[in-house]
Design an enzyme around this catalytic site. Sequence first.
Site, PDB file in Angstrom:
ATOM      1  N   ASN A  23     -90.901  66.293  11.016  1.00  0.00           N
ATOM      2  CA  ASN A  23     -89.949  65.253  10.628  1.00  0.00           C
ATOM      3  C   ASN A  23     -89.795  65.114   9.115  1.00  0.00           C
ATOM      4  O   ASN A  23     -88.869  64.451   8.642  1.00  0.00           O
ATOM      5  CB  ASN A  23     -90.333  63.916  11.264  1.00  0.00           C
ATOM      6  CG  ASN A  23     -90.076  63.933  12.755  1.00  0.00           C
ATOM      7  OD1 ASN A  23     -89.414  64.841  13.267  1.00  0.00           O
ATOM      8  ND2 ASN A  23     -90.592  62.947  13.470  1.00  0.00           N
ATOM      9  N   ARG A  94     -81.289  65.444  17.333  1.00  0.00           N
ATOM     10  CA  ARG A  94     -80.664  64.321  16.635  1.00  0.00           C
ATOM     11  C   ARG A  94     -80.811  64.407  15.120  1.00  0.00           C
ATOM     12  O   ARG A  94     -79.986  63.875  14.382  1.00  0.00           O
ATOM     13  CB  ARG A  94     -81.250  63.008  17.138  1.00  0.00           C
ATOM     14  CG  ARG A  94     -81.040  62.810  18.626  1.00  0.00           C
ATOM     15  CD  ARG A  94     -81.494  61.443  19.031  1.00  0.00           C
ATOM     16  NE  ARG A  94     -80.823  60.430  18.232  1.00  0.00           N
ATOM     17  CZ  ARG A  94     -79.659  59.894  18.535  1.00  0.00           C
ATOM     18  NH1 ARG A  94     -79.030  60.258  19.626  1.00  0.00           N
ATOM     19  NH2 ARG A  94     -79.107  58.986  17.761  1.00  0.00           N
ATOM     20  N   ARG A 401     -90.505  71.820  20.899  1.00  0.00           N
ATOM     21  CA  ARG A 401     -89.642  71.313  19.819  1.00  0.00           C
ATOM     22  C   ARG A 401     -90.490  70.806  18.658  1.00  0.00           C
ATOM     23  O   ARG A 401     -90.027  70.813  17.520  1.00  0.00           O
ATOM     24  CB  ARG A 401     -88.779  70.167  20.337  1.00  0.00           C
ATOM     25  CG  ARG A 401     -87.719  70.613  21.322  1.00  0.00           C
ATOM     26  CD  ARG A 401     -86.847  69.458  21.702  1.00  0.00           C
ATOM     27  NE  ARG A 401     -86.486  68.713  20.507  1.00  0.00           N
ATOM     28  CZ  ARG A 401     -86.181  67.424  20.486  1.00  0.00           C
ATOM     29  NH1 ARG A 401     -86.189  66.727  21.586  1.00  0.00           N
ATOM     30  NH2 ARG A 401     -85.858  66.833  19.356  1.00  0.00           N
TER      31      ARG A 401
HETATM   32  N1  EPU Z   1     -81.579  52.380  14.727  1.00  0.00           N
HETATM   33  C1  EPU Z   1     -80.437  51.618  14.742  1.00  0.00           C
HETATM   34  N2  EPU Z   1     -79.357  52.096  14.057  1.00  0.00           N
HETATM   35  C2  EPU Z   1     -79.377  53.265  13.367  1.00  0.00           C
HETATM   36  C3  EPU Z   1     -80.554  54.022  13.343  1.00  0.00           C
HETATM   37  C4  EPU Z   1     -81.648  53.544  14.041  1.00  0.00           C
HETATM   38  O1  EPU Z   1     -80.392  50.562  15.359  1.00  0.00           O
HETATM   39  O2  EPU Z   1     -78.356  53.614  12.772  1.00  0.00           O
HETATM   40  C5  EPU Z   1     -82.753  51.916  15.465  1.00  0.00           C
HETATM   41  C6  EPU Z   1     -83.239  52.923  16.508  1.00  0.00           C
HETATM   42  O3  EPU Z   1     -82.530  52.787  17.724  1.00  0.00           O
HETATM   43  C7  EPU Z   1     -84.688  52.570  16.631  1.00  0.00           C
HETATM   44  C8  EPU Z   1     -85.067  52.183  15.211  1.00  0.00           C
HETATM   45  O4  EPU Z   1     -83.831  51.842  14.567  1.00  0.00           O
HETATM   46  O5  EPU Z   1     -84.838  51.455  17.465  1.00  0.00           O
HETATM   47  C9  EPU Z   1     -85.756  53.246  14.403  1.00  0.00           C
HETATM   48  O6  EPU Z   1     -85.061  54.478  14.517  1.00  0.00           O
HETATM   49  P1  EPU Z   1     -85.032  55.544  13.341  1.00  0.00           P
HETATM   50  O7  EPU Z   1     -83.652  55.655  12.825  1.00  0.00           O
HETATM   51  O8  EPU Z   1     -86.116  55.252  12.376  1.00  0.00           O
HETATM   52  O9  EPU Z   1     -85.355  56.883  14.127  1.00  0.00           O
HETATM   53  P2  EPU Z   1     -84.855  58.321  13.717  1.00  0.00           P
HETATM   54  O10 EPU Z   1     -84.738  58.407  12.278  1.00  0.00           O
HETATM   55  O11 EPU Z   1     -83.698  58.696  14.560  1.00  0.00           O
HETATM   56  C10 EPU Z   1     -87.232  59.349  13.379  1.00  0.00           C
HETATM   57  C11 EPU Z   1     -88.024  60.488  13.973  1.00  0.00           C
HETATM   58  C12 EPU Z   1     -88.451  60.123  15.383  1.00  0.00           C
HETATM   59  C13 EPU Z   1     -89.276  58.841  15.325  1.00  0.00           C
HETATM   60  C14 EPU Z   1     -88.473  57.716  14.648  1.00  0.00           C
HETATM   61  C15 EPU Z   1     -89.244  56.435  14.453  1.00  0.00           C
HETATM   62  C16 EPU Z   1     -87.078  62.385  12.849  1.00  0.00           C
HETATM   63  C17 EPU Z   1     -86.308  63.638  12.926  1.00  0.00           C
HETATM   64  N3  EPU Z   1     -87.204  61.682  13.977  1.00  0.00           N
HETATM   65  O12 EPU Z   1     -86.092  59.194  14.213  1.00  0.00           O
HETATM   66  O13 EPU Z   1     -89.271  61.199  15.837  1.00  0.00           O
HETATM   67  O14 EPU Z   1     -89.636  58.435  16.617  1.00  0.00           O
HETATM   68  O15 EPU Z   1     -88.024  58.168  13.352  1.00  0.00           O
HETATM   69  O16 EPU Z   1     -90.355  56.656  13.666  1.00  0.00           O
HETATM   70  O17 EPU Z   1     -87.604  62.047  11.809  1.00  0.00           O
HETATM   71  C18 EPU Z   1     -90.253  62.645  17.395  1.00  0.00           C
HETATM   72  O18 EPU Z   1     -90.633  63.355  16.450  1.00  0.00           O
HETATM   73  O19 EPU Z   1     -90.673  62.797  18.581  1.00  0.00           O
HETATM   74  C19 EPU Z   1     -89.279  61.564  17.151  1.00  0.00           C
HETATM   75  C20 EPU Z   1     -88.541  61.042  18.113  1.00  0.00           C
END
Ligand code: EPU
Length: 422
Positions: A23, A94, A401
């Site tokens: 990540n 994503r 993955r």
């Molecule tokens: N959220 C919103 N709006 C947005 C973006 C996020 O409401 O525009 C919400 C999400 O639905 C969630 C929270 O905010 O409830 C946090 O989501 P975040 O955006 O931080 O997640 P992400 O950036 O899509 C990354 C990791 C995930 C990890 C999450 C939380 C990467 C590529 N992915 O996702 O990793 O679970 O942060 O720490 O960095 C994994 O590696 O298995 C994985 C899913």
Amino acid sequence: MDALVITGGRRLTGKVRASGSKNAALPIMAASILADEPLVLKGVPNLADIRTMGRLLSQLGVKVERKKGGTMVLKSPSRSRRNRAPYKIMKTMRAGICVLGPLLARRGKAEVSLPGGCAIGDRPVDLHLKGLRWLGGRIEIEHGYIAGSCQRLRGTEMYLGGPFGSSVTGTANILMAATLAKGTTVIDCAACEPEVQDLARVLQKMGACIDGIGSPRLVIEGVDRLGGCEHRVIPDRIEAGTFLVAGAATRGDVTVEGARWNDLFALVHALNEMGAEVEHEDGTIRATARRRLRSIDVTTLPFPGFPTDLQAQMMAALARADGISVVTEKIYPDRFMHVAELARMGAEIRKHSNAAVVHGTERLSGAPVMASDLRASAALVIAGLMASGQTRVSRVYHLDRGYDRLEQKLRSLGARIRRVKE
Ligand code: EPU
């Protein structure tokens, strides 16, 4: 499709090295779009998601060269009109959304498919879009694509929090876009995760002016251009944490080399509370458990809270702990797909809204189970290692993955685990 067959009951003992962080590497790879000099990355893990990001960047004109030993060289052309991130790639990963900010900032145009649905629940991208609009980007949703355009982005002050707190890739996207904006950008409620910090350090090496790294308030002074740089990606705290949980859950003695204590402190604290001993020395963390672990309550939160990406693995360990635990999910309220599969192995878990009550049982028994997402797969593997008899985890492409040679690493710790074709 491959499956993993595990014969449980062995204590894991020995040393294992954490790979580079998936990540952290994914958004950093996307940052290559921001400059036309090469970005040389070391310690890039060999994973399906990394290859997918490589394919996506190649579609966008970036020359992606994978060298031996985890080095990757990315070079973006000085002029390119290839600004379309297609659905067929975006639906599988994503993190592809991280090309949006760099495309807009550097090329003034982006057409990025909205990412597909996800087994861990709703994953909107509204914060990414709001942030880019605040920077002056024109953003529309057309035919399932985010269509963005701008002249030069303009720095501004923004609050980037959502209903579940900060967003990791949302912060990464806005941070990357702001590096080339005109003027100063302030991101309040920025994600503090080590992966975001690593991205910010790469951007600094490329010439960006960023203050407040690791804090919820990032201040970015836009510059006219960024250059290339060389960078070693931080170790994967989630992979490292998975090995530490597996070590403690099997009453073993596991040392993870290359693991960073400060990145894993919430987990270390939880394992201590459960009765495991966790110590660190010179970039290694060692977890030892001599007896059955104790139940604890765990709540996932943005960093430095307990990571949602270790919730499933922790739940597997708690399924065999002494007592009743409550696991509350505050990032992804529906991230409980592993509960039903763990139940197939004898775990006693009741889900209530965004929490799960785990009644620790003394014995789990091996069973055929199905992986639903990356971290759920790791949880099923840990459960299989603790269980009596044989566990067959199907659909391990989810695991591939995000875990680099997991079964080989577990075998080196004494696990009986093999990959078979289904
Ligand atoms: N959220 C919103 N709006 C947005 C973006 C996020 O409401 O525009 C919400 C999400 O639905 C969630 C929270 O905010 O409830 C946090 O989501 P975040 O955006 O931080 O997640 P992400 O950036 O899509 C990354 C990791 C995930 C990890 C999450 C939380 C990467 C590529 N992915 O996702 O990793 O679970 O942060 O720490 O960095 C994994 O590696 O298995 C994985 C899913």
